[in-house]
Design a protein around this motif. Sequence first.
Motif, PDB file in Angstrom:
ATOM      1  N   PHE A  85     -47.167 112.011   6.634  1.00  0.00           N
ATOM      2  CA  PHE A  85     -48.509 111.847   8.129  1.00  0.00           C
ATOM      3  C   PHE A  85     -48.047 113.694   8.685  1.00  0.00           C
ATOM      4  CE2 PHE A  85     -46.249 107.785   9.124  1.00  0.00           C
ATOM      5  CZ  PHE A  85     -47.835 107.339   8.917  1.00  0.00           C
ATOM      6  N   LEU A  86     -47.080 114.473   8.280  1.00  0.00           N
ATOM      7  CA  LEU A  86     -46.725 116.169   9.007  1.00  0.00           C
ATOM      8  C   LEU A  86     -46.147 116.604   7.900  1.00  0.00           C
ATOM      9  CD1 LEU A  86     -45.833 114.136  11.431  1.00  0.00           C
ATOM     10  CD2 LEU A  86     -44.275 115.190  12.520  1.00  0.00           C
ATOM     11  N   PRO A  87     -46.994 117.917   7.389  1.00  0.00           N
ATOM     12  CA  PRO A  87     -47.275 119.144   6.681  1.00  0.00           C
ATOM     13  C   PRO A  87     -45.987 119.548   7.222  1.00  0.00           C
ATOM     14  CG  PRO A  87     -48.674 119.657   8.046  1.00  0.00           C
ATOM     15  CD  PRO A  87     -48.479 117.622   8.589  1.00  0.00           C
ATOM     16  N   VAL A  88     -45.369 120.289   6.274  1.00  0.00           N
ATOM     17  CA  VAL A  88     -43.939 121.537   7.309  1.00  0.00           C
ATOM     18  C   VAL A  88     -44.329 122.172   8.268  1.00  0.00           C
ATOM     19  CG1 VAL A  88     -44.924 123.434   5.537  1.00  0.00           C
ATOM     20  CG2 VAL A  88     -42.164 122.405   6.023  1.00  0.00           C
ATOM     21  N   ASP A  89     -45.804 122.867   8.213  1.00  0.00           N
ATOM     22  CA  ASP A  89     -45.586 123.236   9.896  1.00  0.00           C
ATOM     23  C   ASP A  89     -46.043 122.227  10.563  1.00  0.00           C
ATOM     24  OD1 ASP A  89     -48.250 122.768   8.599  1.00  0.00           O
ATOM     25  OD2 ASP A  89     -48.945 125.001   8.818  1.00  0.00           O
ATOM     26  N   ALA A  90     -46.221 121.106  10.845  1.00  0.00           N
ATOM     27  CA  ALA A  90     -46.413 120.722  11.593  1.00  0.00           C
ATOM     28  C   ALA A  90     -46.523 120.961  13.561  1.00  0.00           C
ATOM     29  CB  ALA A  90     -46.624 119.177  11.295  1.00  0.00           C
ATOM     30  N   ASN A  91     -46.969 120.525  14.733  1.00  0.00           N
ATOM     31  CA  ASN A  91     -46.979 120.933  15.868  1.00  0.00           C
ATOM     32  C   ASN A  91     -46.649 119.663  16.421  1.00  0.00           C
ATOM     33  OD1 ASN A  91     -46.331 121.442  18.520  1.00  0.00           O
ATOM     34  ND2 ASN A  91     -48.584 122.677  18.607  1.00  0.00           N
ATOM     35  N   PHE A  92     -45.909 119.347  16.549  1.00  0.00           N
ATOM     36  CA  PHE A  92     -45.821 117.583  17.390  1.00  0.00           C
ATOM     37  C   PHE A  92     -45.053 116.862  18.049  1.00  0.00           C
ATOM     38  CE2 PHE A  92     -41.935 118.308  14.121  1.00  0.00           C
ATOM     39  CZ  PHE A  92     -41.211 117.642  14.251  1.00  0.00           C
ATOM     40  N   PRO A  93     -45.103 117.493  19.675  1.00  0.00           N
ATOM     41  CA  PRO A  93     -45.017 117.011  21.012  1.00  0.00           C
ATOM     42  C   PRO A  93     -44.478 115.156  20.489  1.00  0.00           C
ATOM     43  CG  PRO A  93     -47.235 117.758  20.714  1.00  0.00           C
ATOM     44  CD  PRO A  93     -46.669 118.032  19.232  1.00  0.00           C
ATOM     45  N   VAL A  94     -43.393 115.054  21.338  1.00  0.00           N
ATOM     46  CA  VAL A  94     -43.361 113.921  21.168  1.00  0.00           C
ATOM     47  C   VAL A  94     -42.682 113.730  23.021  1.00  0.00           C
ATOM     48  CG1 VAL A  94     -41.759 112.058  20.727  1.00  0.00           C
ATOM     49  CG2 VAL A  94     -41.608 113.560  19.038  1.00  0.00           C
ATOM     50  N   GLN A  95     -44.434 112.671  23.709  1.00  0.00           N
ATOM     51  CA  GLN A  95     -44.309 112.021  24.784  1.00  0.00           C
ATOM     52  C   GLN A  95     -43.194 110.458  24.470  1.00  0.00           C
ATOM     53  OE1 GLN A  95     -48.343 112.974  25.307  1.00  0.00           O
ATOM     54  NE2 GLN A  95     -48.677 110.550  24.793  1.00  0.00           N
ATOM     55  N   GLY A  96     -43.232 109.731  25.599  1.00  0.00           N
ATOM     56  CA  GLY A  96     -43.001 108.454  25.666  1.00  0.00           C
ATOM     57  C   GLY A  96     -42.964 107.499  27.285  1.00  0.00           C
ATOM     58  N   LYS A  97     -42.504 106.450  26.521  1.00  0.00           N
ATOM     59  CA  LYS A  97     -42.162 104.769  28.291  1.00  0.00           C
ATOM     60  C   LYS A  97     -41.865 104.149  27.406  1.00  0.00           C
ATOM     61  CE  LYS A  97     -46.849 103.387  26.803  1.00  0.00           C
ATOM     62  NZ  LYS A  97     -48.305 103.277  26.887  1.00  0.00           N
ATOM     63  N   SER A  98     -40.907 103.607  28.124  1.00  0.00           N
ATOM     64  CA  SER A  98     -39.434 102.532  28.009  1.00  0.00           C
ATOM     65  C   SER A  98     -40.057 101.745  28.972  1.00  0.00           C
ATOM     66  CB  SER A  98     -38.328 103.124  27.934  1.00  0.00           C
ATOM     67  OG  SER A  98     -37.969 101.924  28.060  1.00  0.00           O
ATOM     68  N   VAL A  99     -40.184 100.675  29.436  1.00  0.00           N
ATOM     69  CA  VAL A  99     -40.296  99.375  29.680  1.00  0.00           C
ATOM     70  C   VAL A  99     -39.733  98.222  29.660  1.00  0.00           C
ATOM     71  CG1 VAL A  99     -41.867  97.785  31.188  1.00  0.00           C
ATOM     72  CG2 VAL A  99     -42.907 100.242  30.157  1.00  0.00           C
ATOM     73  N   LYS A 100     -38.726  97.676  30.526  1.00  0.00           N
ATOM     74  CA  LYS A 100     -37.858  96.686  30.453  1.00  0.00           C
ATOM     75  C   LYS A 100     -36.901  96.571  28.933  1.00  0.00           C
ATOM     76  CE  LYS A 100     -40.735  93.686  33.123  1.00  0.00           C
ATOM     77  NZ  LYS A 100     -41.810  92.620  33.346  1.00  0.00           N
TER      78      LYS A 100
END
Length: 378
Positions: A85-100
């Motif tokens: 999915f991601l090339p070597v120069d990919a800009n990939f911020p990570v967001q998240g959520k967690s429930v129970k």
Amino acid sequence: MTEFKLLATAAMGLEAIVADEVKGLGFETQTENGKVFYHGDESAIAKSNLWLRTADRVKIIAGEFQALTFDELFEQTKAIEWEKFLPVDANFPVQGKSVKSKLYSVPDCQALVKKAIVERLKKAYHRNSFLDESGAKYKIEVSILKDQVQLSIDTSGAGLHKRGYRTGQGEAPIKETLAAALVKLTRWSPDRPFADPFCGSGTIPIEAAMIGQNIAPGYNREFDSEYWPWMKQKIWDDIRLEAEEAADYDQPLDITGTDIDHRMIDIAKANAMEAGFADLIQFGQRQVRDFKAEGLSGVAVGNLPYGERIGDIEKIEEIIQDMGRVFEKYPTWSVYMLSAAENFEELYGRKATKKRKLFNGFIKTDFYQFWGERPNQR
């Protein structure tokens, strides 16, 4: 082409409408709360972003697994073939959520997923140092529900409600995706008159016009996945060409939008001009008590004002009563109103043929549907 597991996210109450749209594009669906899953290739990603009117976003499911510890989260994230999915120069911020879930610290989960992906990509691309992330954006979400982890990549970028025509808005504008859903729920066809007596910045009439002329809602905007190297430009060019050929710009429309606030009418006119409907939608300043319908078997759709103060609530109740008296004169018109007023039917003077629970943002509302009589019944 590669086949992906795709996810169209939906606001609560709109899952069935989003699923119908996805099926209309030719895909089989599986629906959960707020989610519509299906499978498709690169062209499916482009087509979904361009054509889905009521979905919030289109995502690729990169991985799904159970994780009870941070070690499990790290190792199973790292085991995913992110280099697909991601090339070597990919800009990939990570967001998240967690429930129970046992892993309830969202910042820790985000940081761990980020680290695991970095480690995977460094090994895949034979890099010893940090990745520079100077390329295209791949927004990644780690979502954990009852210890079940879902890792997804957002293909849309800005939410799909951002059509690109809104030059101005009021204090509490309705999202374009919800406005389109309201129109679709009426089963309105473009050969019938359409009116919004509370048009505000004009979103509902504009969405109706787009539906009436079969114009792809994402035609005039960009998406993050357009800049991904493995999403070939020809895919987007072909999908946009298909959308252009599918549009029926010659379809005549009888659409009006009225509002008590002349400032909102000016904004609505500017938005309609930006959307290309300046000459097709008629906007005017008018109170609902002065509404006049032309033509039989029309459809009225509106998002009523919301009030928290006593004076506001009393004013809104008066508006609903006025509306009930007005549309009593037009029995062949169908009326569809989104309102948070629990006593709406009592004030309107009729029991709704049907009502549907929907959320306008975080506001719980009902979509009251009053079906008109067939003209030949008169």
